[in-house]
Design an enzyme around this catalytic site. Structure first.
Site, PDB file in Angstrom:
ATOM      1  CG  HIS B  38      -2.100   0.854   1.398  1.00 30.74           C
ATOM      2  ND1 HIS B  38      -2.053   2.305   1.492  1.00 30.74           N
ATOM      3  CD2 HIS B  38      -3.614   0.625   0.922  1.00 30.74           C
ATOM      4  CE1 HIS B  38      -3.155   2.723   1.142  1.00 30.74           C
ATOM      5  NE2 HIS B  38      -4.134   2.065   1.254  1.00 30.74           N
ATOM      6  CG  PHE B  39      -0.967   1.976  -3.034  1.00 33.17           C
ATOM      7  CD1 PHE B  39      -1.899   1.066  -3.395  1.00 33.17           C
ATOM      8  CD2 PHE B  39      -1.294   3.073  -2.439  1.00 33.17           C
ATOM      9  CE1 PHE B  39      -3.062   1.041  -2.972  1.00 33.17           C
ATOM     10  CE2 PHE B  39      -2.749   3.297  -2.240  1.00 33.17           C
ATOM     11  CZ  PHE B  39      -3.610   2.332  -2.455  1.00 33.17           C
TER      12      PHE B  39
END
Lengths: 94, 153
Positions: B38-39
């Protein structure tokens, strides 16, 4: 219908999928209107805020769970409105 | 802040019991497995963990207000706004306030502030119930001591 009933019916319809026209004084919140415990907390918050009270929900639940009173005493719309009126009157008298 | 352990707060810096408010501090770690997903190439604290951060600040305030006699369980959030990205290394201030004390429940508002800017805010409801397990109560006591607002003993 009382002003309290109108306000409670409005709160129920605004916070659940129940149509205001389906809410009657004899409607049981859980059995007839399908309100679960989480949704009831939302209603309790809105009612507390609207009327400036603190509904003693825990005491009510304990009374019902212990078999001291029937759930209709608190959780039928008309009964709930009478409880609200009594709490408002007690607050005014205090 | 230790994301993998759900330790979202580093310290409670102020509790005002009469005003029913709490302020806490936390710094986002520079590295965490969370950021691998993420991410990739654009690490951000997930919004759900920011909501958890606000919930924990609210929960510790409720624990303080009930003298650790009731466990607050997150029941709902009708409103959560994520206004800005939160990145590794960000210093965060978390402010929580009880806006309604109900019977067996409480409604809280909280926000996370980074260098004077509100990056997210939420209104949350909690159920307040007796501790369902002594281990949980001990854990919460232990966390209260770690956060610096519960005396040893």
């Amino acid at each position: 219908m009382s002003a309290t009933f109108d306000a409670v019916a409005e709160i129920i319809s605004a916070n659940t999928d129940v149509s205001e026209s389906d809410i009657k004084p004899e409607s049981h919140l859980m059995r007839d209107l399908g309100i679960d415990s989480l949704a009831f907390l939302d209603l309790a918050f809105e009612i507390d805020q609207r009327f400036g009270i603190q509904m003693p929900v825990e005491d009510w639940m304990q009374s019902v769970n212990q078999g001291d009173v029937e759930s209709e005493e608190f959780f039928v719309v008309g009964s709930l409105c009478r409880q609200i009126d009594a709490l408002v009157a007690a607050k005014v008298a205090a | 802040m230790r994301l993998e352990y759900f330790q979202m707060l580093d310290a409670v810096v102020e509790i005002d019991r009469s005003a029913a408010t709490l302020k806490a501090a936390s710094r986002v770690p520079l590295g965490s497995p969370v950021f691998e997903g993420h991410f990739p190439g654009h690490p951000l604290v997930p919004g759900v963990l920011l909501l958890e951060t606000m919930a924990q600040a609210s929960g510790y305030l409720l624990l303080a207000l009930t003298t650790f006699q009731r466990m607050p369980f997150f029941a709902n959030s009708k409103s959560a706004n994520f206004r800005s990205f939160v990145r590794p290394g960000d210093p965060l201030e978390i402010a929580a306030k009880r806006i309604h004390a109900g019977s067996g429940y409480a409604v809280m508002s909280a926000q996370i502030i980074r260098e004077g800017e509100c990056v997210c805010d939420a209104q949350m409801m909690f159920r307040l119930v007796p501790f369902p397990a002594p281990e949980l109560q001990q854990h919460v006591f232990s966390e209260g001591r770690r956060l610096g607002f519960l005396e040893e003993g």
